[in-house]
Design an enzyme around this catalytic site. Structure first.
Site, short mmCIF file in Angstrom:
data_model
loop_
_atom_site.label_atom_id
_atom_site.label_comp_id
_atom_site.label_asym_id
_atom_site.label_seq_id
_atom_site.Cartn_x
_atom_site.Cartn_y
_atom_site.Cartn_z
N HIS A 77 0.92 -1.30 0.56
CA HIS A 77 -0.02 0.18 -0.12
C HIS A 77 1.18 1.72 -0.01
O HIS A 77 1.83 1.42 -0.14
CB HIS A 77 -1.07 0.44 1.00
CG HIS A 77 -2.43 1.06 1.87
ND1 HIS A 77 -2.12 2.58 1.66
CD2 HIS A 77 -3.27 1.09 0.72
CE1 HIS A 77 -3.22 2.92 1.44
NE2 HIS A 77 -4.01 1.90 1.12
N ASP A 119 -7.95 -4.45 -0.76
CA ASP A 119 -8.47 -5.00 -2.16
C ASP A 119 -8.39 -6.19 -2.24
O ASP A 119 -9.36 -6.79 -2.86
CB ASP A 119 -7.05 -3.91 -3.16
CG ASP A 119 -8.36 -2.46 -2.68
OD1 ASP A 119 -9.19 -2.18 -3.02
OD2 ASP A 119 -7.05 -1.70 -2.82
#
Length: 429
Positions: A306, A364
């Site tokens: 991320h 995700d």
């Protein structure tokens, strides 16, 4: 607040830069007067080392894997609260009392219908239009339907606009979905909670009764909570920048939706699902792991790492649990995609390559599997993200409007083009 100064020497110029301290998090150098005092700008592509605003809404510690909304850990909000409670917290700064929550839930629920003319607005799009294209257009058009809540200088109008968008976004998102698949629109029902109402508007049809599955409704509500706000990300920064010009709130949120549409931002869960489908079965994982480690191979593992988190994304832990609950409820516990995902996660948490590069599974990684199991096509994934993030955008926009230090956004640049030169007539070029 300013506690100390940092000292900068630039040629023969010496300047003091105030050091500002937040409640938690790193200190910040205030460079507001740098250009005036030195004639020099800072250079920070992507603004990764620049605080663009002061905010009291969300705090992220990427190194420790911490996400707080108004001081409350995301894990506690997702486990014990519901989405509208999180909305109230983000908007007003405190968790609601029982009376405040009842009133807020009522006000949101009774704003869920959209102007009837909007249904005809949808027919202007082609049937095969991407739902996100429809969302950008329809949300931007809200300002054409609700003139009584576009005066940003009026606190009451700002509040009404905020409630309207939180309330109407599920209805608009469901309409985009229904239009996309060629089914009639389903009106909201005031006796249902926020997530249940949304699922019914998406999956009910006029020819039969639809009963909301409480496990799926809870999962949907939790997904909304996990995506509600995430500090100064690209779309939130876009909303703030658009709002800094004085644009009406509906236009600002439409700008945020447009930014979110980018595959590097809101489209990541769709990309992660496509990757899992490409791998197919657990026995093929070693092949793709090897490809991911090969610098010469363009393949990348999606759903890992991320921009901010250099530790396990706290939202991913909650999303993993939610994924298992949904698949078990729907009888998909043996889903090959989940098996691939679980094996990939195990490798990511033990393989030196992943540990060294801090490539932990992010939200995700799991949300795409869950949404697919619930019946949503991949084209709707980013729409659901936009629906959930609306409250964060609204809270950030309102905070910016009320900030006495707020000015129109105007980033600077490092110019590397041609120096000044004289125009030549066409005959001499």
């Amino acid at each position: 607040m300013t506690d100390t100064n940092a000292h900068l020497g630039l040629g023969d110029k010496k300047v003091d830069l105030p050091v500002r301290k937040g409640t938690i998090g790193p200190d910040v150098l205030d460079i507001g007067a740098l250009y005036k005092n030195t004639g020099t700008f800072t250079y920070d592509p992507g603004f990764t080392s620049t605080a663009s605003c002061e905010s009291k809404i969300t705090f992220i510690d990427g190194d420790e894997g911490v996400l707080l909304h108004r001081g409350y850990p995301i894990e506690q909000l997702a486990e014990h609260g519901d989405f509208l409670e999180t909305c109230y917290l983000l908007l007003y700064g405190e968790l609601p009392t029982a009376a405040q929550k009842k009133d807020f839930d009522h006000r949101v629920t009774h704003h869920t219908m959209v102007h009837e003319q909007m249904s005809r607005f949808f027919t202007g799009f082609r049937r095969d239009a991407h739902p996100m294209a429809v969302m950008v257009g329809t949300v931007g058009a809200l300002s054409a339907f609700y003139h009584d809540s576009t005066d940003i200088t009026d606190p009451h109008q700002r509040m009404v606009a905020s409630l309207r968008m939180i309330a109407k976004m599920p209805t608009i998102a469901a309409m985009a979905y229904k239009y996309h698949i060629g089914q009639p629109f389903v009106y909201p029902q005031n006796n249902l909670d926020y997530a249940s109402n949304f699922l019914r508007m998406c999956f009910a049809v006029p020819c039969e009764e639809y009963k909301v599955n409480p496990v799926l409704a809870r999962a949907m509500d939790r997904i909304f909570i996990l995506h509600a706000d995430h500090e100064q990300n690209a779309s939130t920064s876009t909303v703030r920048l658009a709002g800094s010009s004085g644009a009406n709130p509906f236009a600002c949120i439409a700008a945020g939706i447009a930014c979110l549409w980018g595959p590097a931002h809101g489209g990541a869960n769709e990309a992660a699902l496509n990757m899992l489908q490409e791998i197919g079965t657990p026995d093929r994982i070693p092949e793709f792991i090897a490809r991911a480690k090969d610098k010469n191979d363009p393949f990348r593992l999606m759903g890992f790492g991320h921009r901010v988190y250099k530790n396990y994304d706290p939202r991913a832990k909650i999303m993993q649990k939610t994924t298992h609950e949904v698949l078990a409820e729907l009888g998909h516990s043996d889903d090959p995609l989940l098996q691939v995902a679980m094996e990939l996660e195990k490798i990511a948490l033990t393989d030196e390559y992943f540990i060294e590069k801090k490539l932990y599974p992010n939200i995700d990684f799991y949300s795409g599997i869950t949404l697919k199991a619930m019946g949503f096509p991949t084209t709707m994934f980013t729409v659901l993200f936009a629906l959930a993030r609306t409250v964060g955008w609204i809270a950030q926009w309102a905070e910016m409007i009320e900030d006495p230090q707020q000015r129109i956004g105007r980033p600077r640049q490092l110019y590397t083009g041609a120096p000044k030169r004289d125009y030549l007539p066409l005959s001499k070029r």
